[in-house]
Design an enzyme around this catalytic site. Sequence first.
Site, PDB file in Angstrom:
ATOM      1  N   PRO A   1       0.788  -1.217   0.000  1.00 17.80           N
ATOM      2  CA  PRO A   1       0.000   0.000   0.000  1.00 17.80           C
ATOM      3  C   PRO A   1       0.826   1.275   0.000  1.00 17.80           C
ATOM      4  O   PRO A   1       1.435   1.634   0.997  1.00 17.80           O
ATOM      5  CB  PRO A   1      -0.810  -0.093   1.297  1.00 17.80           C
ATOM      6  N   GLU A   2       0.842   1.953  -1.094  1.00 23.34           N
ATOM      7  CA  GLU A   2       1.311   3.329  -1.141  1.00 23.34           C
ATOM      8  C   GLU A   2       0.055   4.186  -1.346  1.00 23.34           C
ATOM      9  O   GLU A   2      -1.058   3.661  -1.318  1.00 23.34           O
ATOM     10  CB  GLU A   2       2.310   3.511  -2.290  1.00 23.34           C
TER      11      GLU A   2
ATOM     12  N   LYS B   1      -0.908   7.879   3.998  1.00 24.48           N
ATOM     13  CA  LYS B   1      -1.232   6.451   3.883  1.00 24.48           C
ATOM     14  C   LYS B   1      -2.082   5.968   5.051  1.00 24.48           C
ATOM     15  O   LYS B   1      -2.264   4.762   5.227  1.00 24.48           O
ATOM     16  CB  LYS B   1       0.061   5.625   3.816  1.00 24.48           C
TER      17      LYS B   1
ATOM     18  N   HIS C   1      -4.316 -14.814   8.831  1.00 29.41           N
ATOM     19  CA  HIS C   1      -3.842 -13.418   8.934  1.00 29.41           C
ATOM     20  C   HIS C   1      -4.961 -12.383   8.918  1.00 29.41           C
ATOM     21  O   HIS C   1      -4.691 -11.209   8.726  1.00 29.41           O
ATOM     22  CB  HIS C   1      -2.810 -13.095   7.845  1.00 29.41           C
TER      23      HIS C   1
ATOM     24  N   ARG D   1       2.390  -9.779   7.455  1.00 31.71           N
ATOM     25  CA  ARG D   1       3.602  -9.443   8.207  1.00 31.71           C
ATOM     26  C   ARG D   1       3.367  -8.656   9.482  1.00 31.71           C
ATOM     27  O   ARG D   1       4.308  -8.363  10.205  1.00 31.71           O
ATOM     28  CB  ARG D   1       4.567  -8.689   7.280  1.00 31.71           C
TER      29      ARG D   1
ATOM     30  N   ARG E   1      16.858   0.028   0.858  1.00 30.58           N
ATOM     31  CA  ARG E   1      15.692  -0.198   0.007  1.00 30.58           C
ATOM     32  C   ARG E   1      16.148  -0.300  -1.444  1.00 30.58           C
ATOM     33  O   ARG E   1      17.082   0.383  -1.858  1.00 30.58           O
ATOM     34  CB  ARG E   1      14.674   0.966   0.120  1.00 30.58           C
TER      35      ARG E   1
END
Length: 275
Positions: free
Chosen positions: A2-3, A57, A91, A110, A260
Amino acid sequence: MPELPEVETTINGLRILKNKKVIKVKVYTKKLRYNIPDYIHKTITGQRIKEINRIAKYILIKFKNNITIIIHLGMSGRLKILKKNFIKEKHDHLMLYFRDNYVLALNDTRKFSFVDVVETENICNKKYISSLGIDALSNKLSADYIYGKIHKSVVPIKQILLNQHIVAGIGNIYASEILFDAKISPLTLGRDLLADQINQIIKSIKKILKKAIRYKGSSIRDYRSFDGTLGNFQSNFKVYGKAGKKISSYEIIKIIQYGRTTYFCPKIQKEQNSN
DNA sequence: CACTCTCCCTGAAAGC
DNA sequence: TGCTTTCAGGGAGAGT
């Protein structure tokens, strides 16, 4: 995942829950990035959603009793809307059950996502909100503003774009795509950027993010069913994930900046100083 | 203060 | 094939 474009697409999908009443709150995993507050149950059970929007976000689900649920999706979080005969999946950490058989589920492999519960008028007292820079799609985002933030910076522009305290909403994929579109090397230091380049970066931010939103928006079924697909924008990536491929005979390479990955085409994306 | 790095967590993919 | 290692779209917090 998600950006800003994914978050925007998500909140558009969530709007069908507007005016619906929560009848049950189930926390299956309390400990995500932060603990989900215990009082989430009593603060929103029986309450109706007033509106849904976002800051950068951060997803804001505002209830009519002046309570807002703030959700950040982290790296792998997503929100799913389920109907009556849903199956709880691995999850799924939080579920809100609504009247009319709608269920909203937060699924996050995660567990880097988080859920916060605040009084609506106090949203901006949250440090993670108040410290945000100008939203990437805001028309307040000006070259003067960015110049003021970066003209002494020895940080590479790629990392500057990821800094949510300067411009809010850009993530690692779109940072590479934006710099390719602007034809600027991700290695260029903030202090070395020319006024023209800053203006170009702003143009590319708008262009790339809006295009990404448009592509998600064009695949309505994807987000209405919240089936986890990414929408159609992936096929529009010019450089991200394309190391070794070529753009008009110029090779795309992958480098690591601040831990990154960055993808870029050195022949097309120049550093000012190297010319 | 500004900058850099590690870590949180799980699973897919790559490496061997 | 199967075991091990690396890496992933975010961001806080510690360290320098």
